[in-house]
Scaffold this active site. Structure first.
Site, short mmCIF file in Angstrom:
data_model
loop_
_atom_site.label_atom_id
_atom_site.label_comp_id
_atom_site.label_asym_id
_atom_site.label_seq_id
_atom_site.Cartn_x
_atom_site.Cartn_y
_atom_site.Cartn_z
N GLU A 14 49.31 16.92 91.95
CA GLU A 14 49.36 17.46 90.60
C GLU A 14 49.42 18.99 90.69
O GLU A 14 48.63 19.60 91.42
CB GLU A 14 48.12 17.06 89.80
CG GLU A 14 48.23 17.43 88.34
CD GLU A 14 47.05 16.96 87.49
OE1 GLU A 14 47.02 17.29 86.30
OE2 GLU A 14 46.17 16.26 88.02
N GLY A 71 39.06 21.68 92.10
CA GLY A 71 37.75 21.08 92.28
C GLY A 71 37.86 19.66 92.79
O GLY A 71 37.13 19.26 93.70
N ALA A 72 38.78 18.89 92.22
CA ALA A 72 38.96 17.50 92.62
C ALA A 72 40.22 16.98 91.95
O ALA A 72 40.78 17.61 91.06
CB ALA A 72 37.75 16.65 92.22
N ASN A 103 43.52 10.98 91.67
CA ASN A 103 44.49 10.01 92.15
C ASN A 103 43.96 8.59 92.03
O ASN A 103 42.82 8.30 92.39
CB ASN A 103 44.81 10.28 93.62
CG ASN A 103 45.00 11.75 93.91
OD1 ASN A 103 45.91 12.37 93.41
ND2 ASN A 103 44.11 12.30 94.71
N GLU A 138 36.36 12.92 87.32
CA GLU A 138 37.51 12.30 88.00
C GLU A 138 37.48 10.79 87.86
O GLU A 138 38.54 10.16 87.74
CB GLU A 138 37.53 12.71 89.47
CG GLU A 138 37.52 14.21 89.73
CD GLU A 138 38.59 14.97 88.97
OE1 GLU A 138 39.66 14.38 88.69
OE2 GLU A 138 38.36 16.14 88.65
#
Length: 883
Positions: A144, A283-284, A287, A320
């Site tokens: 991304e 940060g994260a 997926n 996430e």
């Protein structure tokens, strides 16, 4: 492999790495130009022959004409730095393809085809950390927003959804663990060592693809969903970090349970994996089924992580995971809709953290963050709507406006609907758009239909930039209190004229004699001006407005200090109590900075603030976590936003003078509070965390009022510390003070933790963000330190982003701080454009500064803009900042 440090010149300015020139004027992409892609890609198969310096990728795409697209005779497959080694259509080698810039154009005449493409990439050379790259011998991906095109030729856009089957093969010794999206369906041995095949049954865009291969170990657990399915959970880290993953696993399990209970969302795969990576731009990343995290948001134990770090791990893990539905199962149609997934998911993680840690303090923390990063963005040259109209580089739009303001706008919908009806709207949204690439309009319409709201005018929040200002005037006559509300949305660079937006304001009117109110009301200001009357008040009441920060606006009102002191002591809304204390301090400091205070008025204002703070320090009924929030002074950035022209030096001087006065005047109460909090036993319980919070805040005031006492107290706290929270709070105070204790403790801290990168990041940040008068020289020296690494985003941010917040360093009147950040941007841009571009923002606030500093800051922006070969990331930010 170890990533080599970029060499530096003796003065700490980094040498430029060689890079090919980028286009001087990147194309402008407009939301109004959106068209569906001409081809569908129902299935994608990827085969990876893995190597750190050479990975061969074979992509097989099943494509079919999109009935909603144009009937083009070719397909455009995006690439970035790729060279096609093989191209085949329906099993036959093709020689009819051509390159258009980085993209591969392939003629296709029929209705459906199978395309096979082979590329080869060098992960070790990928310093941008986008696509497939190497991190200390491990291979991982970040796709991304547009990183997949650096792996394989593909229609790399969010509205092209495909099911993925991924096969990886490589040497077992180098890559004993092979992970990808979805579920593991097969594994075995082959001539290259071993292989694994993963299949994700849920269609997803290419930006959600993930691959990780390396020498990792896992903390494992399971979760039983509300329908009775068992999900295998694993958090993958390097062996030496395994002991610090317990909190992350507990946070994941709590997130999964909370999402079922509050939003009705159940996890949909047999496996859920998280991988911690030391080199990561963000940060994260959410997926599907394989979240990749910066180690900062996975690893935690009391010895190495602060209470804030623990909260960060819990919040980001939740964020996430929640993306599994608000971002993955329903994704965004195009990048203009980014807040559709990010703003909604930020709200979800905020509500989760409120449920885990308490709503009051969490709400204050979120508002403080919004005001420190998003409000300045809304008032500066980079202002943009939640749903932008155009961009040149989408990576520049991962902004506080998209995330934090986006969350506040959706929270307003929830406030107007109420939690139950809002849940009906979100259920309808997931039901309607599951498996689709949706838009912000789709979300708003679902909330309208599910919650029974008319959000026609509310849509302006998505279209207009800028922070609305609300003037509130309360008058009293007889037994009637009349509240007049007026709104104005300031002009922003691309939008000079604004329309009024609906602003939901929670408010209450307090009786002065009893200290109580008769109930809270919700008033929605939807016109430029509105008048609300309240009967039954023999005396003028005290207004508590925007309770809970029900709208992301700036309230402007004239209110007596006595009323603010009253609210700071009596308001039953935690945020309103905090806000009254902030308003009391801001009013005094703005007047003092402007030079409009007599000595008598200064003393009177300080005494009012001191009295309110004294009550806070000694209130036995007050929770320490909340007490710590009420003790915090408004930040330098927030104070700057209250002024038409900001002089960072003057703001710093007045803020520090008030802090010193409070520290001296309340020294006894502060010392007693510190002593009482120090007697609290260590642990991760609420009381212990609150005690550590007030202990740190007490030290801040003592350091300003009595530096010698603070130095002794901080040194003792450092030596006795059982947690990183206490140790870091003590070291933070010491870094801003002269003397031998500062040096001794910094050396001790480094020696204790020199093998822990995350803690050494703290060591860099504490020195770079200090109030020490020689902070610029300290930062220059740290930039030459053997542990500084220009190629590691965490390390770069820990030093230089921390430095941009220093009034004595970054805002040095000589302009040396601005020059240092400009030098960094020019050195970093060829290596990692995404990270470099984020450092432009602090320089972009030149219009709000006094003329001398404004000219120096603008000059540095012009110097950056004149550099040939800037990345489009940095080019866009600099040109927008210059205007």
């Amino acid at each position: 492999m170890d990533i080599a440090r970029t060499p530096s010149t003796p003065d700490g300015n980094y040498q430029m790495a060689d890079a090919p020139p980028e286009p001087v004027d990147p194309p402008l992409i407009r939301r109004e130009d959106y068209k569906p892609f001409d081809w569908l890609v129902p299935q994608t198969r990827l085969d990876f022959a893995l190597g750190v310096e050479s990975t061969r990728v074979t992509a097989t795409l099943s494509v079919a004409r999109n009935p909603a697209g144009e009937q083009a005779g070719e397909i455009r497959l995006n690439g970035d730095g790729l060279t096609p080694l093989e191209v085949a259509v329906d099993g036959q080698a093709s020689n009819s393809w051509r390159m258009d810039g980085n993209d591969l154009i392939l003629p296709l005449a029929g209705e459906a085809h199978e395309i096979r493409l082979v590329t080869e990439i060098d992960p070790a050379a990928n310093s941008q950390l986008m696509g497939l790259y190497a991190s200390n011998g491990m291979l991982c991906t970040q796709c991304e927003a547009e990183g997949f095109r650096r792996i394989a030729f593909f229609p790399d856009r969010p509205d092209v959804l495909s099911t993925y089957t991924v096969r990886m093969s490589g040497e077992r010794q180098a890559f004993p663990v092979l992970l990808s999206n979805g579920n593991l369906v097969a594994q075995g041995e082959d001539s290259s060592g071993h292989w694994a095949e993963w299949h994700d049954p849920w269609p997803k865009p290419s930006y959600l693809f993930a691959l990780v291969a390396g020498d990792l170990v896992a903390r494992r657990d399971t979760f039983t969903t509300m329908s009775g399915r068992t999900v295998d959970l694993a958090i993958w880290v390097r062996a030496e970090d395994l002991d610090r993953t317990e909190h992350a696993m507990e946070s994941l399990i709590r997130s999964m349970r909370w999402d079922e209970e509050v939003f009705g969302r159940e996890y949909d795969l047999d496996q859920f994996n998280i991988v911690a990576v030391g080199d990561f731009n963000m940060g994260a990343m959410e997926n599907k089924g394989l979240n990749v995290f910066n180690t900062k948001y996975v690893l935690a134990d009391p010895e190495t992580a602060t209470d804030g770090d623990y909260d960060g791990v819990e919040g980001v893990i939740a964020h996430e995971y929640f993306h599994n539905w608000s971002g993955n199962r329903v994704t965004c149609r195009d990048w203009f809709q980014l807040s559709l997934k990010e703003g909604f998911t930020v709200l979800r993680d905020q509500l989760f953290s409120e449920g885990m840690r308490g709503a009051a303090v969490k709400r204050i923390e979120d508002v403080r963050l919004l005001r420190s990063v998003q409000f300045p963005e809304d008032s500066g040259p980079l202002a943009h709507p939640i749903r932008p109209d155009s961009f040149r580089e989408i990576g520049n739009f991962y902004t506080p406006t998209i995330y934090n303001k986006g969350a506040e706008v959706i929270r307003m919908m929830r406030t107007m609907a109420g939690p139950e009806r809002f849940r009906q709207g979100t259920d309808l949204y997931f039901e309607r758009h599951d498996g689709e690439a949706a838009t912000c309009e789709d979300f708003i319409r679902a909330i309208e239909d599910g919650a029974g709201l008319d959000l026609t005018q509310f849509r302006l929040w998505y279209a207009q930039a800028g922070t609305p200002k609300v003037e509130a005037v309360l008058e009293h006559d007889g037994e009637t209190a009349t509240l007049t509300l007026r709104q104005m949305v300031p002009p922003t660079p691309d939008q000079r004229t604004k329309l009024p937006v609906p602003i939901p304001l929670r408010l209450a009117l307090f009786d002065r004699a009893t200290g109580r109110h008769s109930g809270e009301q919700l008033v929605v200001l939807s016109e430029v001006e509105s008048v609300v009357r309240f009967a039954g008040f023999a005396e003028k009441p005290v207004l508590s407005i925007n309770r809970g920060f029900s709208a992301p606006v700036a309230i402007e009102r004239t209110v007596e200090p006595d009323d603010l002191v009253f609210l700071a002591r009596h308001d039953d809304d935690a945020f309103a109590r905090y806000e009254a204390m902030q308003e009391l301090i801001v009013g005094h400091l703005v007047s003092a900075i402007g030079g409009g205070l007599t000595d008598a008025a200064r003393i009177e204002a300080r005494q009012a603030i001191g009295g309110a703070l004294s009550a806070i320090l000694t209130d036995p009924e007050l929770d320490d976590a909340m007490r710590g929030e009420l003790m915090m002074l408004p930040s330098q950035t927030y104070l700057s936003e209250q002024l038409l022209v900001a002089d960072p030096g003057a703001i710093h001087a007045e803020r520090e003078a008030l802090k010193a006065w409070l520290g001296r005047t309340l020294e006894g109460e502060l010392a007693a509070l510190h002593q009482r909090a120090s007697s609290q036993s260590a642990g991760m319980g609420h009381a212990a965390r609150g005690a550590r919070k007030v202990k740190g805040q007490a030290l801040v005031f003592l350091a300003a009022g009595n530096p010698e006492l603070a130095a002794r107290t901080a040194a003792s706290q450092y030596d006795a510390a059982e947690t990183m929270t206490d140790r870091q709070a003590a070291l933070m105070v010491l870094t801003g003070l002269p003397g031998a204790e500062r040096t001794h403790k910094l050396i001790d801290f480094y020696n204790r933790f020199q093998n822990d990168p995350l803690v050494i990041d703290k060591w860099f940040s504490l020195q770079a963000s200090s109030l020490h008068p020689q902070v610029i020289e300290h930062v220059k020296a740290l930039a030459r330190h053997p542990d500084f690494n220009l190629k590691n985003p965490n390390r770069v941010r820990s030093l230089f982003m921390a430095f941009t917040g220093t009034p004595l360093g970054f805002h040095a009147a000589s302009g040396e701080g601005y020059r240092m950040i400009a030098d960094l941007i020019l050195a970093l841009d060829p290596i990692n454009p995404s990270t470099a571009a984020r450092f432009v923002t602090p320089l972009g606030r030149w219009r709000r500064l006094e003329p001398g500093r404004a000219a120096l800051m603008r000059g540095e922006l012009e110097r950056i803009a004149a550099k040939a070969g800037l990345s489009r990331d940095t080019f866009e930010q600099v040109t927008r900042s210059l205007g």
